[in-house]
Enzyme design. Structure first.
Site, PDB file in Angstrom:
ATOM      1  N   SER A   1      79.844 -88.393   1.346  1.00  0.00           N
ATOM      2  CA  SER A   1      80.444 -87.059   1.326  1.00  0.00           C
ATOM      3  C   SER A   1      79.602 -86.072   2.123  1.00  0.00           C
ATOM      4  O   SER A   1      79.573 -86.143   3.340  1.00  0.00           O
ATOM      5  CB  SER A   1      80.729 -86.538  -0.078  1.00  0.00           C
ATOM      6  OG  SER A   1      81.608 -85.407   0.023  1.00  0.00           O
TER       7      SER A   1
ATOM      8  N   HIS B   1      72.363 -73.194   2.703  1.00  0.00           N
ATOM      9  CA  HIS B   1      72.575 -71.913   3.364  1.00  0.00           C
ATOM     10  C   HIS B   1      71.463 -71.000   2.866  1.00  0.00           C
ATOM     11  O   HIS B   1      71.257 -70.886   1.650  1.00  0.00           O
ATOM     12  CB  HIS B   1      73.945 -71.326   3.008  1.00  0.00           C
ATOM     13  CG  HIS B   1      75.064 -72.284   3.243  1.00  0.00           C
ATOM     14  ND1 HIS B   1      75.620 -72.479   4.480  1.00  0.00           N
ATOM     15  CD2 HIS B   1      75.711 -73.123   2.396  1.00  0.00           C
ATOM     16  CE1 HIS B   1      76.575 -73.397   4.391  1.00  0.00           C
ATOM     17  NE2 HIS B   1      76.645 -73.807   3.136  1.00  0.00           N
TER      18      HIS B   1
ATOM     19  N   CYS C   1      80.465 -89.480  -3.441  1.00  0.00           N
ATOM     20  CA  CYS C   1      81.509 -90.294  -4.056  1.00  0.00           C
ATOM     21  C   CYS C   1      80.913 -91.623  -4.487  1.00  0.00           C
ATOM     22  O   CYS C   1      79.975 -92.113  -3.870  1.00  0.00           O
ATOM     23  CB  CYS C   1      82.635 -90.537  -3.055  1.00  0.00           C
ATOM     24  SG  CYS C   1      83.397 -89.029  -2.458  1.00  0.00           S
TER      25      CYS C   1
END
Length: 138
Positions: free
Chosen positions: A65, A70, A85
């Protein structure tokens, strides 16, 4: 062939992080790659952006995934997340590796189980320990 939709998603807000740790996309890329590899994830691609006058975003596309950060160095803040996943890669391992590097004074964490029907979310906020690093392992 039938595929499982089970996945785990860990999201963390980290506060009180040193400016220098948050303001270098190159440094964050290196740390994110190490964290993803430590969790056993397979990295497919890496995107990063160094913002002016400060801040960075790094995204790792994983076979399992994704992982992202940030940053807002002027606020000492980073938003991290890792979604994987399947059952073979634990996103908490990757997130903890990043927290070990960032050494935040405090964190707020959400763990989600996804793909199994109703979204299951558990949360935790952690204050700093004696060394100044938050321990989000539960």
């Amino acid at each position: 062939m039938e595929y499982s939709t089970y996945g785990r998603h860990v999201a963390v807000d980290a506060w009180g992080v040193a400016f220098a740790h948050l303001n270098s996309a190159d440094l964050l890329c290196k740390q994110m790659v190490q964290a993803a590899e430590a969790s056993g994830a397979t990295i497919l691609s890496i995107q990063s952006k160094q913002f002016e006058p400060q801040g960075a975003t790094v995204l790792l596309l994983l076979s399992e995934s994704h992982m992202s950060i940030h940053t807002y160095p002027e606020k000492g803040f980073a938003a991290l997340d890792c979604y994987t996943c399947g059952e073979t890669v634990d996103p908490q391992v990757a997130i903890q590796a990043m927290l070990d590097f960032l050494q935040p004074l405090s964190t707020s964490l959400a763990r989600m189980t996804r793909g199994m029907g109703a979204l299951h979310v558990s949360t935790a906020s952690e204050a700093s320990d004696a060394s100044g690093a938050a321990d989000t392992r539960k």
